[in-house]
Design an enzyme around this catalytic site. Structure first.
Site, PDB file in Angstrom:
ATOM      1  N   TRP A   1       0.655  -1.249  -0.107  1.00 37.98           N
ATOM      2  CA  TRP A   1      -0.260  -0.387   0.042  1.00 37.98           C
ATOM      3  C   TRP A   1       0.740   1.016   0.249  1.00 37.98           C
ATOM      4  O   TRP A   1       0.244   2.547   0.218  1.00 37.98           O
ATOM      5  CB  TRP A   1      -0.812  -0.030   1.067  1.00 37.98           C
ATOM      6  CG  TRP A   1      -1.987  -0.805   1.045  1.00 37.98           C
ATOM      7  CD1 TRP A   1      -3.155  -0.596   0.811  1.00 37.98           C
ATOM      8  CD2 TRP A   1      -2.236  -2.082   1.453  1.00 37.98           C
ATOM      9  NE1 TRP A   1      -3.984  -1.182   0.060  1.00 37.98           N
ATOM     10  CE2 TRP A   1      -4.056  -3.164   1.188  1.00 37.98           C
ATOM     11  CE3 TRP A   1      -1.304  -3.103   1.632  1.00 37.98           C
ATOM     12  CZ2 TRP A   1      -4.194  -4.336   1.660  1.00 37.98           C
ATOM     13  CZ3 TRP A   1      -1.719  -4.534   1.635  1.00 37.98           C
ATOM     14  CH2 TRP A   1      -2.837  -5.167   1.375  1.00 37.98           C
TER      15      TRP A   1
ATOM     16  N   ASP B   1     -12.629 -12.239   3.870  1.00 41.96           N
ATOM     17  CA  ASP B   1     -11.741 -11.496   4.041  1.00 41.96           C
ATOM     18  C   ASP B   1     -10.067 -11.787   4.125  1.00 41.96           C
ATOM     19  O   ASP B   1      -9.470 -12.277   5.163  1.00 41.96           O
ATOM     20  CB  ASP B   1     -12.218 -10.286   4.950  1.00 41.96           C
ATOM     21  CG  ASP B   1     -11.879  -8.598   4.523  1.00 41.96           C
ATOM     22  OD1 ASP B   1     -10.682  -9.140   3.567  1.00 41.96           O
ATOM     23  OD2 ASP B   1     -11.736  -7.667   5.013  1.00 41.96           O
TER      24      ASP B   1
ATOM     25  N   GLU C   1     -30.251   3.626  10.575  1.00 42.33           N
ATOM     26  CA  GLU C   1     -29.751   4.682  11.406  1.00 42.33           C
ATOM     27  C   GLU C   1     -31.217   4.791  12.486  1.00 42.33           C
ATOM     28  O   GLU C   1     -31.413   5.582  11.653  1.00 42.33           O
ATOM     29  CB  GLU C   1     -28.581   5.996  10.808  1.00 42.33           C
ATOM     30  CG  GLU C   1     -28.395   6.058  12.648  1.00 42.33           C
ATOM     31  CD  GLU C   1     -27.034   5.475  12.726  1.00 42.33           C
ATOM     32  OE1 GLU C   1     -26.357   5.666  14.524  1.00 42.33           O
ATOM     33  OE2 GLU C   1     -26.430   5.134  12.490  1.00 42.33           O
TER      34      GLU C   1
ATOM     35  N   GLU D   1     -31.522  -1.222  15.135  1.00 42.11           N
ATOM     36  CA  GLU D   1     -30.194  -0.627  15.074  1.00 42.11           C
ATOM     37  C   GLU D   1     -29.732  -0.239  16.801  1.00 42.11           C
ATOM     38  O   GLU D   1     -28.633  -0.868  16.820  1.00 42.11           O
ATOM     39  CB  GLU D   1     -29.976   0.506  14.536  1.00 42.11           C
ATOM     40  CG  GLU D   1     -28.464   1.329  14.558  1.00 42.11           C
ATOM     41  CD  GLU D   1     -28.232   1.946  15.158  1.00 42.11           C
ATOM     42  OE1 GLU D   1     -26.855   2.810  15.220  1.00 42.11           O
ATOM     43  OE2 GLU D   1     -28.987   2.566  15.859  1.00 42.11           O
TER      44      GLU D   1
END
Length: 733
Positions: free
Chosen positions: A281, A398, A487, A492
């Protein structure tokens, strides 16, 4: 070391060495004689196998029915839990009353029946769902046709096949024949398989589609790039099995999609296990390919196999693209997901702290957390029998090396449903993914006396939008609702409380710290800007009260990596404004191309941070935005017949838009089913000059296809182009 000493060295701990390589093998004996054979008895007089036919051509019913006809592989490839056909030729007609034989499948070097690495398949009158078995469906002359059914929990890999015939004196077995090797894959079409997916259009997209779209850019300027997964290309299936071998994954666990996806998550990155791709990166890509130059997974996987070393370099979308190839190739439904404004918080504490100096400038020494403009990961579809009912389905996995999980850089599978409801106690790595999409952005002033004051809290910035490719098209599908409730909803709040109860940390009780709303609002807009051109930023102040206020504002403009980390500040400006009662005032800031061009990173991302202090009330107003400059495209053209087996000419061209010469220019071209990945170098491209590259391609797959190109140079990257083409079938004679 002899075989005997190799095995005995494991004495006292296990009877045989670990069976963790699909590639290693030992042949089964062709004869297992357990009693003396009388003089005059010729073993050849008993039933003997003369040939085995597996019906493994692309057009044969085995590959068509098992949806494996797209694999560029001449071996038999079937999916578990579903019958397939074979024919066995004997030296004489088979008599069920006097002859006994069975089919055997073996994987690895130390096969054991209780581990699923040695599979004897009995001849049965009727096939039973969920069990191995072979049924005679036809007898003709010396031949027998079998319908063979595998277990839906069978190991996924490449099996060796034998036919064993019983005689009064022992077993006669066929010799090892690589032509009868059989690949067995996960089966999303089988209801008993852990990866079963009941929607045909979803199976077409998430298992069989070999070209995808990956979303990147910025939430207000979403960009797309096509990616060639190439899971059916020559050699890719073997490489996916090799990846598990490199991980030394025990063969007995390779039928479990939870274990396979977790191992894949670790092995696609090279951080601690010599995996497939090296991450970088820092904008320095010596001795490797810049991440933005890759057009797909095939080149990367082929290089990994041929060199047996990690491939340089990748970033999140490269890891996600390669991981998607791995999962789909093995038969696990998978998709690439992009989360815009993704929190990378080492503590997974739901809080991204941005520290400010008293004058409004960002304190880079104290600000350790970063917000990625976007982050790509994968979702894999499977049941989760290790979790309570209701947490199967899409699982976040991931392979970008961010955090250590159980001693390795990997993440998931984490149930998306569990993440949404805050059940972060369920394995694997749910707290990290929950924080990526749910963290609060907290602006804190670091006073000179050492105290910290919370100035503002933004609860909606992180996880602003989560998307994937739509089914059957190149458009975008919003899946934010699958990760989080809106939200302010009661659900939530309940999900957050559940996550906190299960140990997710939140150091500040931000609800009690949020200040009352200021009478002054501040926002800013950055006009769309083309790379190499000037741009304008407009800051708007609105005074909603009947009082006059004065403000002191600070602008910081930075070149940033897409991970949110700043490389360099290229402009800063401080100015004061008088705000009349009930008025709106705009301040324009001009940014010249020369201010940012010299330090620009490959994704051409600029980040603007504006803070303003209302002097009379001491209120602090904070806003930040990123933009991605518009970059020119690579142009692809074709001419000639677009027909399977016919030559067509592909032209790739690129025009340098900058006022400087581009040096060390590489152009990459890919097109699954049309051409293998290729590349060409141009030493330099002068300002406003155009280069062309022509190649003759001969397509081998019909239907809608895509050509993908990218350009990379020392000073300009992330340049793409693509072209949809419709390849016709070869006309029948």
């Amino acid at each position: 070391m002899s075989e005997t000493s190799r095995i005995s060295s494991f004495g006292g701990r296990r009877a045989v060495p670990p069976n963790n390589s699909n590639a290693e093998e030992d042949d089964l004996p062709t004869e297992e004689i357990h009693s003396l054979v009388p003089r005059g008895v010729n073993m050849e007089d008993f039933l003997n196998v003369t040939n085995v036919h597996l019906f493994k051509e692309r057009w044969d019913t085995n590959k068509v029915d098992h949806h494996t006809d797209k694999y560029d592989n001449n071996k038999l490839i079937v999916r578990r839990g579903q019958p397939f056909y074979m024919q066995i030729d004997f030296n004489r007609p088979y008599g069920p009353s006097r002859d006994l034989f069975r089919v055997e499948y073996v994987i690895g070097r130390y096969p054991q029946e209780n581990k699923g690495t040695y599979i004897p398949v009995p001849i049965v009158p009727e096939l039973q769902s969920g069990k191995w078995g072979a049924k005679v469906v036809m007898r003709e002359d010396n031949s027998v046709r079998l319908s063979v059914q595998s277990s839906p929990e069978c190991i996924v890999g490449k099996f060796r096949m034998y036919v064993a015939v019983w005689t009064p004196y022992g077993i006669l077995r066929t010799r090892r024949n690589p032509e009868t090797d059989t690949y067995i894959l996960f089966n999303p079409w089988c209801e008993d398989d852990a990866v079963y997916l009941d929607d045909e259009k979803e199976r077409e997209e998430y298992v069989l589609n070999d070209i995808g779209v990956i979303f990147y850019g910025e939430v207000n300027d979403i960009k797309t790039r096509s990616w060639s997964y190439g899971q059916f290309e020559d050699g890719i299936l073997d490489i996916c099995l090799y990846v598990m071998d490199r991980a030394q994954m025990d063969l007995s666990g390779r039928g479990n999609p939870i274990k396979v996806s977790r191992v894949g998550s670790a092995m696609v990155n090279a951080k601690d296990d010599e995996g497939v791709v090296v991450g970088s990166w820092d904008n320095v890509y010596a001795y490797g390919v810049p991440p933005s130059a890759w057009t797909g997974s095939v080149d990367i996987l082929l290089e990994y196999r041929s060199s047996e070393n990690p491939v340089r370099y990748g970033q999140c979308w490269v890891f996600a693209g390669v991981f998607n190839t791995f999962l789909r190739c093995l038969g696990i439904p998978a998709r690439v997901v992009t989360n815009y404004f993704s929190a990378h918080d080492n503590d997974a504490n739901l809080q991204m702290d941005i520290f400010l100096e008293e004058d409004g400038n960002v304190n880079s020494k104290l600000t350790k957390d970063s917000v990625w403009n976007y982050h790509c990961w994968n979702e894999a579809w499977m049941t989760r029998p290790d979790l309570p009912v209701g947490f199967g389905g899409w699982q976040a996995v991931d392979s970008t090396p961010q955090e250590n999980s159980d001693g390795m850089f990997r993440c998931g599978p984490a149930s998306v449903q569990a993440i949404k409801h805050g059940h972060v106690c369920f394995q694997f790595d749910a707290p990290f993914v929950f924080a990526e999409v749910n963290s609060d952005l907290i602006y804190i002033t670091a006073k000179k006396d050492g105290t910290h004051v919370v100035e503002a809290v933004d609860t909606t910035h992180i996880g602003k939008l989560i998307v994937t490719k739509q089914i059957g098209g190149d458009g975008m599908k919003d899946i934010t609702d699958s990760y989080k409730f809106q939200e302010g909803q009661k659900e939530e709040r309940l999900a957050l409380e559940t996550a906190l109860m299960y140990g997710v940390k939140k150091p500040f009780n931000t609800e009690g710290l949020i200040k009352s709303r200021s009478n002054v609002d501040m926002d800013f807009e950055v006009e769309n800007a083309v790379l190499g051109q000037d741009l304008k930023l407009t800051i708007t102040f609105q005074n909603k009260s009947h009082r006059r206020y004065t403000t002191t504002a600070y602008l910081s403009a930075n070149i940033i990596f897409y991970t949110g980390v700043s490389k360099a500040e290229f402009k800063k400006e401080t100015f004061s404004l008088m705000l009349e009662p009930l008025s709106v005032k705009k301040e324009e800031v001009q940014i010249r191309a020369g201010e940012y061009l010299g330090q620009l990173l490959e994704q051409a991302s600029l980040h603007f941070f504006v803070t303003a202090r209302v002097n009379e009330t001491k209120d602090v107003l904070v806003k930040q935005k990123s933009i991605v400059l518009i970059i020119p495209e690579v142009i692809i053209k074709v001419r000639g017949a677009q027909v399977v087996g016919s030559d067509m000419i592909v032209t790739v061209e690129f025009t340098n838009p900058l006022k400087t010469t581009l040096q060390n220019v590489w152009i990459y071209l890919d097109g699954p089913g049309i051409t293998r990945p290729m590349r060409k170098m141009f030493r330099e491209i002068l300002p406003n000059s155009t280069v062309q590259w022509e190649e003759v391609c001969r397509p081998w797959v019909s239907g809608p296809r895509k050509l993908i190109a990218s350009m990379s140079s020392d000073s300009l990257r992330h340049v793409y182009g693509e072209l949809d083409v419709q390849i016709q079938r070869q006309p029948s004679m």
